[in-house]
Design a protein around this motif. Structure first.
Motif, mmCIF file in Angstrom:
data_model
loop_
_atom_site.group_PDB
_atom_site.id
_atom_site.type_symbol
_atom_site.label_atom_id
_atom_site.label_comp_id
_atom_site.label_asym_id
_atom_site.label_seq_id
_atom_site.Cartn_x
_atom_site.Cartn_y
_atom_site.Cartn_z
ATOM 1 N N UNK A 309 0.835 -1.205 0.000
ATOM 2 C CA UNK A 309 0.000 0.000 0.000
ATOM 3 C C UNK A 309 0.869 1.254 0.000
ATOM 4 N N UNK A 310 1.948 1.236 0.775
ATOM 5 C CA UNK A 310 2.843 2.399 0.840
ATOM 6 C C UNK A 310 3.512 2.676 -0.497
ATOM 7 N N UNK A 311 3.651 1.637 -1.331
ATOM 8 C CA UNK A 311 4.291 1.820 -2.643
ATOM 9 C C UNK A 311 3.519 2.797 -3.518
ATOM 10 N N UNK A 312 2.252 3.058 -3.204
ATOM 11 C CA UNK A 312 1.492 4.049 -3.969
ATOM 12 C C UNK A 312 2.135 5.431 -3.860
ATOM 13 N N UNK A 313 2.899 5.641 -2.813
ATOM 14 C CA UNK A 313 3.535 6.937 -2.641
ATOM 15 C C UNK A 313 4.510 7.293 -3.749
ATOM 16 N N UNK A 339 -0.681 -1.917 -4.901
ATOM 17 C CA UNK A 339 -2.075 -1.833 -4.467
ATOM 18 C C UNK A 339 -2.729 -3.201 -4.463
ATOM 19 N N UNK A 340 -2.336 -4.090 -5.381
ATOM 20 C CA UNK A 340 -2.910 -5.438 -5.370
ATOM 21 C C UNK A 340 -2.255 -6.325 -4.325
ATOM 22 N N UNK A 341 -0.986 -6.066 -4.011
ATOM 23 C CA UNK A 341 -0.362 -6.794 -2.906
ATOM 24 C C UNK A 341 -1.052 -6.462 -1.587
ATOM 25 N N UNK A 342 -1.732 -5.312 -1.555
ATOM 26 C CA UNK A 342 -2.541 -4.973 -0.383
ATOM 27 C C UNK A 342 -3.966 -5.499 -0.515
ATOM 28 N N UNK A 343 -4.611 -5.219 -1.626
ATOM 29 C CA UNK A 343 -6.043 -5.503 -1.762
ATOM 30 C C UNK A 343 -6.387 -6.958 -1.504
ATOM 31 N N UNK A 344 -5.670 -7.866 -2.131
ATOM 32 C CA UNK A 344 -6.050 -9.285 -2.069
ATOM 33 C C UNK A 344 -5.918 -9.836 -0.643
#
Length: 427
Positions: A309-313, A339-344
């Motif tokens: 999620x932080x990678x979105x930065x 974002x997909x490493x977070x979402x799933x």
């Protein structure tokens, strides 16, 4: 304790666990319906944009229709969460699909005739879209056993990303042969597929007998039952921390993508190629991330998800400095993977940890806060850029995207997205 699904994970053979989830007929029907709803959700603003291009709809009217759709979405999400827990998740999907499906031809009828009629229909379409989200999330937990839910959630998000990637080309191709009204009718047909294709769920019988379950002859108000879902969410510190981080990232990083990226692409690079390339790279990265997380089981899934999620930065950060366009596209690809490493894992953890009879309400709270507050960020970022300049605003967005998941990771239970202790937590 969450109640396991009817098919025990322990009873599965290794071959069953490795078998692709799309070979499961019940999930395939659910996946097909969710894919149709995702394509219809994406297609509506695109087709209305084509109507502006054809001068059958004014740009100000387009803004009104999209605003009405957003209002309908936000109003329906919490109500649908309660109804999906109170009655049948499959029933909510059916009626939501029917509502959105019937609204599309009404929008077509209102073209060049009545903007108010179109706005009312757009609100109904948004309500159908919003009602589907928590119902599909809970229905996945009913249809798929716990051991294969991460694979199932990855397949769901893959469908969303593929439609986003190929949808514009397909719609543009169809627009050569069909007018806007015909395309809107096609959107209605997609919603009918979303309504009728999914099969019935298999809710665990014990969920209806759990303490505080909604089922029963005595019914409380929708607000009271939604408050029960909020209390269930608060019972999971990892969920509260993760939702706070997700909301912060979407409100800032998503806003930077929606508003600042087109401005930077135009003013700094003088071409729309950077905008198109960055968005394509983001979608391609998300596809790659979904493929990875379908199989990868990190030792600390929550921490890995928050790092993703932080990678979105990196997305807003790449717009701060004068870099080569390839760097911007690479940053957006990294953001898509993250974002997909977070979402799933996030969706999978909610399906595992949340009480089955409150899952739809907790999911609706998730969508309501994370995506519901996104328009606030979109509305604020443009005036902020005008007042303070693009560089400090984008830098602030990047800092929030990095800092919010890091702060969430300080909550101990976010390590595994679970309140249950692991072997490493015991002395």
């Amino acid at each position: 304790m969450p109640i396991p699904s009817a098919t025990s994970t322990a009873a599965q053979s290794p071959a069953d666990k490795q078998r692709t989830i799309l070979l499961d007929l019940a999930f395939l029907r659910l996946w097909t319906g969710a894919t149709a709803s995702g394509l219809a959700t994406w297609a509506l603003p695109f087709v209305l944009g084509l109507a502006v291009f054809d001068r059958t709809l004014a740009a100000t009217d387009l803004g009104l229709l999209l605003a009405a759709r957003t209002v309908g979405f936000l109003a329906a999400v919490p109500v649908a969460g309660v109804l999906a827990d109170r009655y049948s998740r499959r029933g909510v999907v059916l009626w939501a699909g029917l509502a959105a499906g019937t609204s599309a031809p009404v929008i077509a009828t209102g073209l060049d005739r009545s903007v108010l009629l179109m706005a009312a229909a757009a609100a109904v379409a948004g309500a159908g879209q919003g009602a589907c989200r928590p119902a599909y999330q809970a229905l996945t937990a009913e249809v798929v056993d716990e051991g294969r839910r991460q694979q199932a959630n990855a397949a769901m998000t893959l469908a969303v990303r593929v439609t986003t990637l190929v949808g514009p080309s397909l719609a543009a191709l169809l627009a050569v042969f069909l007018d806007t009204r015909a395309l809107l009718i096609g959107i209605g047909l997609l919603w009918l597929a979303a309504a009728f294709v999914p099969g019935p769920g298999k809710r665990p019988p014990a969920a209806q007998d759990a303490p505080g379950a909604s089922a029963g002859p005595a019914r409380t108000s929708l607000l009271t039952e939604f408050a029960e879902g909020v209390r269930e969410a608060r019972r999971h510190p990892w969920f509260v921390a993760g939702l706070g981080a997700l909301t912060a990232v979407i409100a800032t990083g998503y806003s930077a993508t929606g508003v600042a990226l087109p401005l930077v692409s135009r003013d700094e690079y003088g071409t729309e190629v950077v905008l198109a390339g960055a968005m394509t790279a983001y979608t391609a990265g998300a596809l790659g991330g979904a493929l990875v997380i379908a199989r990868w089981r990190p030792r600390s899934p929550g921490r890995a998800a928050l790092a993703g999620l932080a990678a979105y930065g990196f997305a807003p950060l790449s717009l701060v400095f004068p870099v080569h366009p390839v760097v911007v596209m690479a940053a957006y690809a990294v953001a898509g993977v993250g974002i997909e490493l977070f979402n799933v894992p996030w969706f999978t953890a909610a399906q595992r940890e949340v009480a089955p009879d409150k899952l739809a309400r907790v999911s609706s709270l998730d969508f309501l806060l994370s995506y519901g507050l996104a328009p606030v960020g979109l509305a604020v970022i443009a005036p902020a850029i005008d007042a303070f300049g693009a560089t400090p605003v984008l830098a602030g967005c990047a800092i929030v995207c990095f800092a919010a998941p890091a702060a969430a990771a300080l909550v101990p239970s976010t390590r595994t997205f679970s309140h249950r202790p692991t072997c490493d937590d015991t002395p």
